[in-house]
Design a protein around this motif. Structure first.
Motif, PDB file in Angstrom:
ATOM      1  N   VAL A 186       0.497   2.574  -0.050  1.00  0.00           N
ATOM      2  CA  VAL A 186      -0.888   2.123  -0.212  1.00  0.00           C
ATOM      3  C   VAL A 186      -0.924   1.017  -1.250  1.00  0.00           C
ATOM      4  CG1 VAL A 186      -3.245   2.811  -0.757  1.00  0.00           C
ATOM      5  CG2 VAL A 186      -1.697   4.440   0.352  1.00  0.00           C
ATOM      6  N   GLY A 187      -1.502  -0.117  -0.888  1.00  0.00           N
ATOM      7  CA  GLY A 187      -1.600  -1.240  -1.819  1.00  0.00           C
ATOM      8  C   GLY A 187      -0.578  -2.313  -1.509  1.00  0.00           C
ATOM      9  N   LYS A 188      -0.259  -3.094  -2.507  1.00  0.00           N
ATOM     10  CA  LYS A 188       0.634  -4.236  -2.307  1.00  0.00           C
ATOM     11  C   LYS A 188       2.045  -3.775  -1.957  1.00  0.00           C
ATOM     12  CE  LYS A 188      -1.976  -7.235  -5.435  1.00  0.00           C
ATOM     13  NZ  LYS A 188      -2.597  -8.022  -4.363  1.00  0.00           N
ATOM     14  N   PHE A 189       2.746  -4.640  -1.200  1.00  0.00           N
ATOM     15  CA  PHE A 189       4.100  -4.315  -0.760  1.00  0.00           C
ATOM     16  C   PHE A 189       5.049  -5.386  -1.277  1.00  0.00           C
ATOM     17  CE2 PHE A 189       7.233  -3.570   2.833  1.00  0.00           C
ATOM     18  CZ  PHE A 189       7.638  -2.334   2.369  1.00  0.00           C
ATOM     19  N   SER A 190       5.393  -6.363  -0.471  1.00  0.00           N
ATOM     20  CA  SER A 190       6.321  -7.399  -0.957  1.00  0.00           C
ATOM     21  C   SER A 190       5.636  -8.397  -1.887  1.00  0.00           C
ATOM     22  CB  SER A 190       6.968  -8.140   0.213  1.00  0.00           C
ATOM     23  OG  SER A 190       6.041  -8.948   0.897  1.00  0.00           O
ATOM     24  N   GLU A 191       4.315  -8.285  -2.050  1.00  0.00           N
ATOM     25  CA  GLU A 191       3.622  -9.119  -3.022  1.00  0.00           C
ATOM     26  C   GLU A 191       4.180  -8.913  -4.430  1.00  0.00           C
ATOM     27  OE1 GLU A 191       0.258  -7.860  -0.092  1.00  0.00           O
ATOM     28  OE2 GLU A 191       2.238  -7.163  -0.738  1.00  0.00           O
ATOM     29  N   TYR A 192       4.780  -7.754  -4.669  1.00  0.00           N
ATOM     30  CA  TYR A 192       5.359  -7.451  -5.978  1.00  0.00           C
ATOM     31  C   TYR A 192       6.832  -7.848  -6.072  1.00  0.00           C
ATOM     32  CZ  TYR A 192       1.243  -4.815  -7.485  1.00  0.00           C
ATOM     33  OH  TYR A 192      -0.020  -4.443  -7.866  1.00  0.00           O
ATOM     34  N   GLY A 193       7.342  -8.515  -5.039  1.00  0.00           N
ATOM     35  CA  GLY A 193       8.723  -8.987  -5.083  1.00  0.00           C
ATOM     36  C   GLY A 193       9.495  -8.603  -3.844  1.00  0.00           C
ATOM     37  N   ALA A 194       9.952  -9.609  -3.087  1.00  0.00           N
ATOM     38  CA  ALA A 194      10.692  -9.341  -1.861  1.00  0.00           C
ATOM     39  C   ALA A 194      11.976  -8.570  -2.140  1.00  0.00           C
ATOM     40  CB  ALA A 194      11.004 -10.666  -1.153  1.00  0.00           C
ATOM     41  N   HIS A 195      12.602  -8.823  -3.285  1.00  0.00           N
ATOM     42  CA  HIS A 195      13.866  -8.145  -3.586  1.00  0.00           C
ATOM     43  C   HIS A 195      13.662  -6.640  -3.769  1.00  0.00           C
ATOM     44  CE1 HIS A 195      12.027  -9.102  -7.439  1.00  0.00           C
ATOM     45  NE2 HIS A 195      12.846  -8.271  -8.057  1.00  0.00           N
TER      46      HIS A 195
ATOM     47  N   PHE B 103       1.115  -2.053   9.799  1.00  0.00           N
ATOM     48  CA  PHE B 103       0.164  -2.458   8.765  1.00  0.00           C
ATOM     49  C   PHE B 103      -1.243  -2.016   9.143  1.00  0.00           C
ATOM     50  CE2 PHE B 103       3.654  -5.444   8.194  1.00  0.00           C
ATOM     51  CZ  PHE B 103       3.808  -5.445   6.818  1.00  0.00           C
ATOM     52  N   MET B 104      -2.008  -1.649   8.132  1.00  0.00           N
ATOM     53  CA  MET B 104      -3.395  -1.240   8.338  1.00  0.00           C
ATOM     54  C   MET B 104      -4.230  -1.811   7.196  1.00  0.00           C
ATOM     55  SD  MET B 104      -5.002   2.657   8.478  1.00  0.00           S
ATOM     56  CE  MET B 104      -4.185   3.055  10.030  1.00  0.00           C
ATOM     57  N   PRO B 105      -5.420  -2.326   7.492  1.00  0.00           N
ATOM     58  CA  PRO B 105      -6.276  -2.830   6.398  1.00  0.00           C
ATOM     59  C   PRO B 105      -6.784  -1.694   5.525  1.00  0.00           C
ATOM     60  CG  PRO B 105      -7.456  -2.857   8.490  1.00  0.00           C
ATOM     61  CD  PRO B 105      -6.031  -2.514   8.812  1.00  0.00           C
ATOM     62  N   ARG B 106      -7.444  -2.057   4.446  1.00  0.00           N
ATOM     63  CA  ARG B 106      -7.978  -1.049   3.534  1.00  0.00           C
ATOM     64  C   ARG B 106      -8.920  -0.100   4.258  1.00  0.00           C
ATOM     65  NH1 ARG B 106      -9.600  -4.565  -1.878  1.00  0.00           N
ATOM     66  NH2 ARG B 106      -7.458  -5.200  -2.456  1.00  0.00           N
TER      67      ARG B 106
ATOM     68  N   LEU C   2       6.966   3.807   8.651  1.00  0.00           N
ATOM     69  CA  LEU C   2       6.309   3.441   7.394  1.00  0.00           C
ATOM     70  C   LEU C   2       4.974   2.778   7.689  1.00  0.00           C
ATOM     71  CD1 LEU C   2       6.408   3.130   4.283  1.00  0.00           C
ATOM     72  CD2 LEU C   2       7.511   0.915   4.646  1.00  0.00           C
ATOM     73  N   LEU C   3       3.888   3.384   7.208  1.00  0.00           N
ATOM     74  CA  LEU C   3       2.558   2.808   7.324  1.00  0.00           C
ATOM     75  C   LEU C   3       2.185   2.169   5.995  1.00  0.00           C
ATOM     76  CD1 LEU C   3      -0.126   2.376   8.850  1.00  0.00           C
ATOM     77  CD2 LEU C   3      -0.858   4.632   7.995  1.00  0.00           C
ATOM     78  N   ILE C   4       1.812   0.894   6.041  1.00  0.00           N
ATOM     79  CA  ILE C   4       1.433   0.161   4.837  1.00  0.00           C
ATOM     80  C   ILE C   4      -0.064  -0.139   4.920  1.00  0.00           C
ATOM     81  CG2 ILE C   4       1.829  -1.919   3.465  1.00  0.00           C
ATOM     82  CD1 ILE C   4       4.625  -2.058   4.759  1.00  0.00           C
TER      83      ILE C   4
ATOM     84  N   TYR D 228       8.065  -0.636 -16.902  1.00  0.00           N
ATOM     85  CA  TYR D 228       6.776  -0.955 -17.513  1.00  0.00           C
ATOM     86  C   TYR D 228       5.591  -0.585 -16.629  1.00  0.00           C
ATOM     87  CZ  TYR D 228       9.414  -3.617 -20.985  1.00  0.00           C
ATOM     88  OH  TYR D 228      10.286  -3.973 -21.985  1.00  0.00           O
ATOM     89  N   ASP D 229       5.787  -0.504 -15.317  1.00  0.00           N
ATOM     90  CA  ASP D 229       4.692  -0.239 -14.386  1.00  0.00           C
ATOM     91  C   ASP D 229       4.781   1.167 -13.820  1.00  0.00           C
ATOM     92  OD1 ASP D 229       4.043  -2.881 -14.776  1.00  0.00           O
ATOM     93  OD2 ASP D 229       4.995  -3.578 -12.929  1.00  0.00           O
ATOM     94  N   LEU D 230       3.628   1.806 -13.673  1.00  0.00           N
ATOM     95  CA  LEU D 230       3.568   3.108 -13.020  1.00  0.00           C
ATOM     96  C   LEU D 230       2.881   3.031 -11.665  1.00  0.00           C
ATOM     97  CD1 LEU D 230       2.604   5.518 -15.964  1.00  0.00           C
ATOM     98  CD2 LEU D 230       4.882   4.971 -15.079  1.00  0.00           C
ATOM     99  N   GLY D 231       2.148   1.942 -11.406  1.00  0.00           N
ATOM    100  CA  GLY D 231       1.363   1.874 -10.190  1.00  0.00           C
ATOM    101  C   GLY D 231       0.071   2.657 -10.355  1.00  0.00           C
ATOM    102  N   THR D 232      -0.803   2.555  -9.376  1.00  0.00           N
ATOM    103  CA  THR D 232      -2.080   3.281  -9.431  1.00  0.00           C
ATOM    104  C   THR D 232      -2.228   4.264  -8.273  1.00  0.00           C
ATOM    105  OG1 THR D 232      -3.159   1.432  -8.279  1.00  0.00           O
ATOM    106  CG2 THR D 232      -3.278   1.448 -10.683  1.00  0.00           C
ATOM    107  N   LYS D 233      -1.832   3.857  -7.073  1.00  0.00           N
ATOM    108  CA  LYS D 233      -1.990   4.724  -5.902  1.00  0.00           C
ATOM    109  C   LYS D 233      -1.087   5.949  -5.971  1.00  0.00           C
ATOM    110  CE  LYS D 233      -5.097   2.126  -4.150  1.00  0.00           C
ATOM    111  NZ  LYS D 233      -6.508   2.556  -4.252  1.00  0.00           N
ATOM    112  N   VAL D 234      -0.080   5.889  -6.826  1.00  0.00           N
ATOM    113  CA  VAL D 234       0.821   7.025  -6.998  1.00  0.00           C
ATOM    114  C   VAL D 234       0.041   8.278  -7.379  1.00  0.00           C
ATOM    115  CG1 VAL D 234       1.274   6.432  -9.399  1.00  0.00           C
ATOM    116  CG2 VAL D 234       2.937   7.778  -8.149  1.00  0.00           C
TER     117      VAL D 234
END
Length: 202
Positions: free
Chosen positions: A52-61, A110-113, A81-83, A138-144
């Motif tokens: 849920v939320g961003k996927f490769s927007e946080y880095g393709a690697h 893929f599915m919209p919000r 995998l449903l994104i 440093y990041d925990l995410g939010t949807k987790v």
């Protein structure tokens, strides 16, 4: 005040001052919402993951590493995998990358919000939640926290222990041995703690 242990340690180190940790969480109403959800567990041949939320927007690697790990981890099964909520146009490269790298046991949709009620129904229909973060130290995410509210494990694809896996140990698909599970309190309790702290310093 900061919301992750990694940032707390960093800010205290560079400022030489106390930094209060108030982490993100779920609401008590989320727990009530999760109770209305029908839960499904897949069989051995089909595994269902939800991001849920961003996927490769946080880095393709990060995504390539996750997909390689998932393909090996679920060898002999199909990983669906449903994104939800990511920018599909920014992630179109993922499907062609899977083909180019001959990864044929992962199917991505893929599915919209969606509304919160629909989101919790989707979480209940999947085996685990997936989180892509910029830096797990440093990041925990939010949807987790929505996965935790719905009592769904977080897929642990990290190659080494980091602040993310330490913080959520006990909530992961496979956990670090010998570490006590952290109790994740709802926002209402965390807000009360913050109010009490502010009363002391004002």
């Amino acid at each position: 005040i900061t919301c992750t242990p990694g940032l707390q340690k960093h800010l205290q180190r560079v400022s030489c001052k106390r930094v209060l940790l108030i982490p993100n969480s779920y609401n008590l109403s989320d727990i009530e919402l999760s109770k209305k959800t029908n839960y499904v567990v897949s069989g051995e041949k089909i595994i269902r993951g939800l991001c849920v939320g961003k996927f490769s927007e946080y880095g393709a690697h990060h995504v390539k590493f996750f997909l390689n790990y998932a393909s090996d981890h679920f060898k002999g099964a199909v990983y669906n995998l449903l994104i939800v909520g990511a920018d599909e146009s920014e992630n179109q490269w993922v499907k062609s990358w899977l083909v180019d790298n001959k990864i044929n046991n992962i199917d991505i949709t893929f599915m919209p919000r969606v509304s919160r009620e629909s989101l919790y129904r989707l979480i209940g229909q999947h085996d685990h939640g997936v989180v892509i973060v910029r830096d797990p130290n440093y990041d925990l995410g939010t949807k987790v926290f929505d996965y935790i509210a719905c009592n769904k494990p977080i897929f642990n694809y990290f190659d080494k222990v980091n602040n993310f896996t330490l913080y959520f140990d006990g909530y992961l698909t496979h956990n670090n041995p010998g570490i006590e599970k952290r109790k994740i309190e709802p926002r209402e309790i965390l807000t009360t703690e913050l109010d009490g702290y502010l009363e002391k310093i004002i």
